[in-house]
Design an enzyme around this catalytic site. Structure first.
Site, PDB file in Angstrom:
ATOM      1  N   ARG A 256       0.869  -1.184   0.000  1.00 56.88           N
ATOM      2  CA  ARG A 256       0.000   0.000   0.000  1.00 56.88           C
ATOM      3  C   ARG A 256       0.901   1.228   0.000  1.00 56.88           C
ATOM      4  O   ARG A 256       1.593   1.484   0.969  1.00 56.88           O
ATOM      5  CB  ARG A 256      -0.914  -0.039   1.232  1.00 56.88           C
ATOM      6  CG  ARG A 256      -1.404   1.310   1.688  1.00 56.88           C
ATOM      7  CD  ARG A 256      -2.521   1.213   2.698  1.00 56.88           C
ATOM      8  NE  ARG A 256      -2.145   0.665   3.994  1.00 56.88           N
ATOM      9  CZ  ARG A 256      -1.400   1.293   4.911  1.00 56.88           C
ATOM     10  NH1 ARG A 256      -0.892   2.479   4.666  1.00 56.88           N
ATOM     11  NH2 ARG A 256      -1.144   0.721   6.070  1.00 56.88           N
ATOM     12  N   HIS A 260      -3.167   4.213   5.184  1.00 59.77           N
ATOM     13  CA  HIS A 260      -4.249   3.224   5.301  1.00 59.77           C
ATOM     14  C   HIS A 260      -5.579   3.844   4.851  1.00 59.77           C
ATOM     15  O   HIS A 260      -6.303   3.281   4.039  1.00 59.77           O
ATOM     16  CB  HIS A 260      -4.340   2.742   6.754  1.00 59.77           C
ATOM     17  CG  HIS A 260      -5.564   1.940   7.043  1.00 59.77           C
ATOM     18  ND1 HIS A 260      -5.722   0.656   6.570  1.00 59.77           N
ATOM     19  CD2 HIS A 260      -6.710   2.242   7.719  1.00 59.77           C
ATOM     20  CE1 HIS A 260      -6.907   0.201   6.962  1.00 59.77           C
ATOM     21  NE2 HIS A 260      -7.521   1.145   7.654  1.00 59.77           N
ATOM     22  N   TYR A 269       4.589   5.064  11.307  1.00 60.91           N
ATOM     23  CA  TYR A 269       4.975   3.674  11.579  1.00 60.91           C
ATOM     24  C   TYR A 269       5.749   3.010  10.436  1.00 60.91           C
ATOM     25  O   TYR A 269       6.112   1.843  10.541  1.00 60.91           O
ATOM     26  CB  TYR A 269       3.727   2.825  11.941  1.00 60.91           C
ATOM     27  CG  TYR A 269       2.616   2.887  10.913  1.00 60.91           C
ATOM     28  CD1 TYR A 269       2.599   2.044   9.804  1.00 60.91           C
ATOM     29  CD2 TYR A 269       1.566   3.789  11.043  1.00 60.91           C
ATOM     30  CE1 TYR A 269       1.586   2.099   8.865  1.00 60.91           C
ATOM     31  CE2 TYR A 269       0.542   3.864  10.099  1.00 60.91           C
ATOM     32  CZ  TYR A 269       0.553   3.014   9.022  1.00 60.91           C
ATOM     33  OH  TYR A 269      -0.458   3.076   8.075  1.00 60.91           O
TER      34      TYR A 269
HETATM   35  C1  TPP Z   1     -13.851  -6.378  12.723  1.00 59.41           C
HETATM   36  C2  TPP Z   1     -13.065  -5.105  12.568  1.00 59.41           C
HETATM   37  N1  TPP Z   1     -12.061  -4.849  13.432  1.00 59.41           N
HETATM   38  C3  TPP Z   1     -11.336  -3.711  13.298  1.00 59.41           C
HETATM   39  C4  TPP Z   1     -11.626  -2.822  12.298  1.00 59.41           C
HETATM   40  C5  TPP Z   1     -10.774  -1.559  12.132  1.00 59.41           C
HETATM   41  N2  TPP Z   1      -9.961  -1.716  10.950  1.00 59.41           N
HETATM   42  C6  TPP Z   1     -10.301  -1.158   9.780  1.00 59.41           C
HETATM   43  S1  TPP Z   1      -9.240  -1.541   8.567  1.00 59.41           S
HETATM   44  C7  TPP Z   1      -8.262  -2.439   9.601  1.00 59.41           C
HETATM   45  C8  TPP Z   1      -7.015  -3.117   9.108  1.00 59.41           C
HETATM   46  C9  TPP Z   1      -7.279  -3.976   7.926  1.00 59.41           C
HETATM   47  O1  TPP Z   1      -6.058  -4.438   7.421  1.00 59.41           O
HETATM   48  P1  TPP Z   1      -6.008  -5.488   6.255  1.00 59.41           P
HETATM   49  O2  TPP Z   1      -7.018  -6.560   6.483  1.00 59.41           O
HETATM   50  O3  TPP Z   1      -4.604  -5.911   6.088  1.00 59.41           O
HETATM   51  O4  TPP Z   1      -6.500  -4.670   4.966  1.00 59.41           O
HETATM   52  P2  TPP Z   1      -5.877  -3.343   4.353  1.00 59.41           P
HETATM   53  O5  TPP Z   1      -6.583  -2.212   5.072  1.00 59.41           O
HETATM   54  O6  TPP Z   1      -4.414  -3.338   4.608  1.00 59.41           O
HETATM   55  O7  TPP Z   1      -6.220  -3.374   2.918  1.00 59.41           O
HETATM   56  C10 TPP Z   1      -8.794  -2.447  10.882  1.00 59.41           C
HETATM   57  C11 TPP Z   1      -8.191  -3.137  12.031  1.00 59.41           C
HETATM   58  C12 TPP Z   1     -12.690  -3.119  11.431  1.00 59.41           C
HETATM   59  N3  TPP Z   1     -13.016  -2.332  10.416  1.00 59.41           N
HETATM   60  N4  TPP Z   1     -13.375  -4.274  11.580  1.00 59.41           N
END
Ligand code: TPP
Length: 359
Positions: A256, A260, A269
């Site tokens: 990415r 985020h 970070y």
């Molecule tokens: C069940 C849940 N826990 C926490 C969150 C908060 N949250 C939003 S995105 C994220 C990280 C997601 O990372 P990843 O699965 O690697 O996908 P990326 O965003 O890197 O594409 C988190 C913890 C959420 N949306 N849903």
């Protein structure tokens, strides 16, 4: 092909090298028009993504999750899906949406805060995107089981990030998929981070692809910045799913490039030099080099693509901004068919806080 790459041996599929030369053994040999179309889709994704980021900064869009750097892993599989297949996407999937022909204005409308933007137009089999991490994966497996019961020869794809693989939903879904041999293709965009959590803190396993083996089906790690590799792997996995040969997990190894979301600051970070290294592996640059080597790219084509992308994006923004804005009810309306008393009460509070009279 998928079986030839063993994630346990650290093998992964890459077709286009850094100089834009394709491995003839694995090149899917797409017609020239398709190759140019894929390039155009990637460029439109980049343009739309950049625009969305700017709109958020101008207060014209809500929090947005950018896809910069992930265009190949989104567009490649999107280009392999057939109209009768299904997609269960998550919040970082702009390239998929664009490739499948979802109206960009509708997509933007969602990110401007309106749930109607997730009302998929007739003829497109796309589930509303999931914000709760990994919740879409069991849904996709359920849809896969339903397709099997109904004897439909369709594949059901689902996308998610590396962080999603730590959720129970991921493991429960893959277990069901393995046991019931569902027609699913699990596409993990391993972009190295789940917000600030790096991939190495997500799992002690060397790859995400190998997790499929524990559930009794195949997993392949693919260079996620190589659109041909992503397309070829997804095409084979989707064909296998439609033919009743069961599920596949594809790990797209990517990065990415931006924050985020627009609420994040990755500089807190991540080391700047890390992102700079990945900038050099830009998926659009790599595919452009491939097209140039094949005589399918020149400055005139680039200009055409850029102008078309800019025109489509500007038109979509104007249309999205002309659609009705979200109402307070919208925040409460889409979970239950009949609103439970607790929610009704909260709606009343929200409305009076906003100076509206409860109807
Ligand atoms: C069940 C849940 N826990 C926490 C969150 C908060 N949250 C939003 S995105 C994220 C990280 C997601 O990372 P990843 O699965 O690697 O996908 P990326 O965003 O890197 O594409 C988190 C913890 C959420 N949306 N849903």
């Amino acid at each position: 092909m998928i079986e030839k790459f063993d994630p346990l041996k650290g093998e992964s599929l890459r077709i286009i090298d850094a100089d834009g030369r394709a491995d003839p053994d694995y090149d899917p040999k797409l017609p020239d028009a398709d190759l140019r179309r894929i390039y155009s889709l990637m460029a439109t994704t980049r343009t739309a993504d950049t625009k969305a980021f700017k709109l958020q900064r101008q207060g014209r869009m809500g929090t947005y999750a950018p896809s910069r750097g992930q265009e190949a892993c989104q567009v490649g599989p999107g280009f392999a899906l057939k109209p009768e297949d299904w997609l269960f996407p998550y919040f970082r999937d702009l390239g998929m949406y664009i490739t499948l022909g979802y109206p960009l204005a509708t997509y933007f409308h969602f990110w401007m805060g309106n749930e109607n933007g997730m009302k998929t137009p007739d003829g497109l089999n796309i589930f509303p995107l999931a914000i709760p991490v990994a919740s879409q994966i069991p849904h996709a497996v359920g849809a896969g089981m339903a397709a099997t019961i109904k004897k439909l020869r369709v594949a059901v794809a689902v996308t998610f990030g590396d962080g999603a693989t730590s959720e129970g939903d991921f493991h429960e879904a893959l277990n069901f998929a393995g046991v019931f041999k569902t027609p699913n293709v699990f596409i993990c965009y391993n972009n190295q981070y789940a917000i600030s959590v790096p991939r190495k803190k997500q799992t002690a396993a060397p790859t995400i692809a190998q997790k499929a083996l524990a559930y009794g089906f195949s997993g392949i790690q693919v260079d996620g910045n190589d659109v041909l590799a992503m397309h070829a792997a997804a095409r084979e996995a989707l064909d296998r799913a439609r033919a009743g040969l069961g599920p596949t997990l594809i790990e797209a190894y990517t990065y990415r490039l931006w924050d985020h979301t627009t609420s994040d600051d990755a500089a807190k970070y991540r080391d700047k030099s890390e992102a700079a290294e990945w900038e050099k592996k830009d998926p659009i640059d790599r595919f452009r080099a491939y097209l140039r080597n094949r005589g399918l790219w020149d400055e005139t084509f680039e200009k055409e693509v850029a102008e078309k992308a800019a025109g489509e994006v500007e038109k979509a923004v104007a249309e999205a901004e002309s659609l009705p804005p979200a109402s307070i009810e919208d925040l409460f309306s889409f979970t239950y068919s009949a609103m439970p008393p607790g929610l009704k009460e909260q709606l009343g509070e929200a409305k009076s806080a906003a100076g509206e009279v409860l109807r």
